[in-house]
Design a protein around this motif. Structure first.
Motif, short mmCIF file in Angstrom:
data_model
loop_
_atom_site.label_atom_id
_atom_site.label_comp_id
_atom_site.label_asym_id
_atom_site.label_seq_id
_atom_site.Cartn_x
_atom_site.Cartn_y
_atom_site.Cartn_z
N GLY A 139 -0.97 39.40 27.35
CA GLY A 139 -1.83 39.46 25.69
C GLY A 139 -1.98 38.84 25.61
N PRO A 140 -2.06 38.06 24.20
CA PRO A 140 -1.97 36.48 23.85
C PRO A 140 -1.23 35.52 23.54
CG PRO A 140 -2.66 37.79 22.02
CD PRO A 140 -2.43 39.10 23.66
N PHE A 141 -0.35 35.32 24.47
CA PHE A 141 1.19 34.97 24.44
C PHE A 141 0.95 33.75 25.97
CE2 PHE A 141 1.63 39.71 24.41
CZ PHE A 141 1.93 39.71 23.47
N PRO A 142 1.93 32.38 25.49
CA PRO A 142 1.54 31.49 25.82
C PRO A 142 2.44 32.12 27.83
CG PRO A 142 3.94 31.12 24.73
CD PRO A 142 2.72 32.16 24.19
N GLU A 143 1.82 30.86 28.26
CA GLU A 143 2.55 31.53 29.77
C GLU A 143 2.22 32.69 30.16
OE1 GLU A 143 6.96 31.70 30.21
OE2 GLU A 143 6.80 29.68 28.78
N PRO A 144 0.58 33.00 30.66
CA PRO A 144 0.13 34.20 31.13
C PRO A 144 0.43 34.71 33.01
CG PRO A 144 -1.24 32.44 31.70
CD PRO A 144 -0.11 31.65 30.17
N HIS A 145 1.60 33.79 33.86
CA HIS A 145 1.81 33.90 34.81
C HIS A 145 3.33 34.66 34.34
CE1 HIS A 145 3.79 30.18 33.64
NE2 HIS A 145 5.39 30.70 34.47
N SER A 173 -3.10 45.60 28.54
CA SER A 173 -3.66 44.39 27.04
C SER A 173 -3.10 44.80 26.36
CB SER A 173 -4.13 43.66 27.50
OG SER A 173 -3.74 42.83 26.53
N LEU A 174 -1.91 43.97 25.37
CA LEU A 174 -1.53 43.73 24.29
C LEU A 174 -2.57 42.97 23.02
CD1 LEU A 174 2.29 44.03 24.28
CD2 LEU A 174 0.68 45.91 24.24
N ALA A 175 -3.79 43.03 23.96
CA ALA A 175 -4.55 41.89 23.41
C ALA A 175 -5.54 42.16 22.28
CB ALA A 175 -5.94 40.85 24.26
N GLY A 176 -5.65 43.14 20.67
CA GLY A 176 -6.97 44.15 20.42
C GLY A 176 -5.62 45.20 19.89
N VAL A 177 -4.37 45.30 20.70
CA VAL A 177 -3.85 46.39 19.91
C VAL A 177 -3.65 47.26 19.12
CG1 VAL A 177 -1.76 45.75 19.98
CG2 VAL A 177 -2.10 48.63 20.87
N GLY A 178 -3.69 45.76 17.46
CA GLY A 178 -4.17 46.32 16.33
C GLY A 178 -5.24 46.48 15.72
N GLY A 179 -6.64 46.49 16.94
CA GLY A 179 -7.77 46.75 16.15
C GLY A 179 -8.11 48.31 16.94
N ARG A 180 -7.26 48.77 18.35
CA ARG A 180 -7.25 49.73 18.43
C ARG A 180 -6.87 50.95 18.39
NH1 ARG A 180 -7.00 46.72 23.10
NH2 ARG A 180 -4.34 47.49 23.51
N LEU A 181 -5.37 50.68 17.68
CA LEU A 181 -4.68 51.66 16.96
C LEU A 181 -3.85 51.36 15.73
CD1 LEU A 181 -2.05 51.92 20.41
CD2 LEU A 181 -3.95 53.51 19.62
N SER A 182 -3.81 52.73 15.03
CA SER A 182 -3.57 52.45 13.63
C SER A 182 -1.79 51.95 14.01
CB SER A 182 -3.13 54.01 13.18
OG SER A 182 -2.03 54.82 13.48
N GLU A 183 -0.74 52.05 12.50
CA GLU A 183 0.49 51.48 13.33
C GLU A 183 1.38 52.53 13.29
OE1 GLU A 183 3.73 50.56 9.02
OE2 GLU A 183 1.57 49.47 9.55
N GLY A 184 1.25 53.81 12.87
CA GLY A 184 2.01 55.07 12.93
C GLY A 184 1.75 55.23 14.62
N GLN A 185 0.07 54.93 15.09
CA GLN A 185 -0.28 55.32 16.64
C GLN A 185 0.46 54.16 17.68
OE1 GLN A 185 -4.36 54.99 16.92
NE2 GLN A 185 -4.54 56.81 16.80
#
Length: 141
Positions: free
Chosen positions: A59-65, A73-85
């Motif tokens: 995801g959008p975190f430091p240290e990609p290694h 990936s967790l990037a964009g998860v808040g745009g793909r899923l609702s809070e309840g999902q």
């Protein structure tokens, strides 16, 4: 469907597992009755020893290694899923996909393949689940 959860781990003896309702593919209401803290949630997601999220997810975190590649990936998860999902997926992804390798973070039954130290206790407390949910919904891309 209402699930009555019972039991509490030794470290959380003062807080038994809470009851929650699953509607479709979501748990719409907070487990604690209040919103989580997104900053604490970010810290939990980044903690490879507590939440274990980054063992499998990136995801959008430091240290990609130091990020996983086994799960989406967790990037964009808040745009793909609702809070309840998001909440249901953190609480018990196996409800949606019994073959998922993601652990159920707020369940104590069905832990036959769980390390002895974790048997009979959830991986995360209700407030930690809500903190993680509060953070993940901010990841809009």
């Amino acid at each position: 469907m209402l699930l009555a959860l019972a039991g509490a781990p030794a470290a959380m003896a003062e807080e038994p597992l809470r009851t929650y309702a699953v509607t479709g593919d979501a748990i719409r209401l907070s487990l604690t009755g209040r919103p989580g803290d997104a900053e604490r949630g970010r810290s939990l997601v980044m903690d490879r020893h507590k939440s274990l999220c980054l063992l499998c997810h990136s995801g959008p975190f430091p240290e990609p290694h130091a990020q996983g590649t086994l799960a989406p990936s967790l990037a964009g998860v808040g745009g793909r899923l609702s809070e309840g999902q998001i909440r249901l997926r953190v609480v018990d992804m196996k409800r949606l996909d019994p073959d998922s390798i993601m652990p159920a973070y707020y369940r104590v039954d069905g832990g036959e393949r769980v390390g002895e130290a974790w048997r009979g206790r959830p991986v995360l407390a209700a407030d930690e689940i809500e903190d993680i949910v509060a953070f993940l919904v901010t990841l809009k891309e």
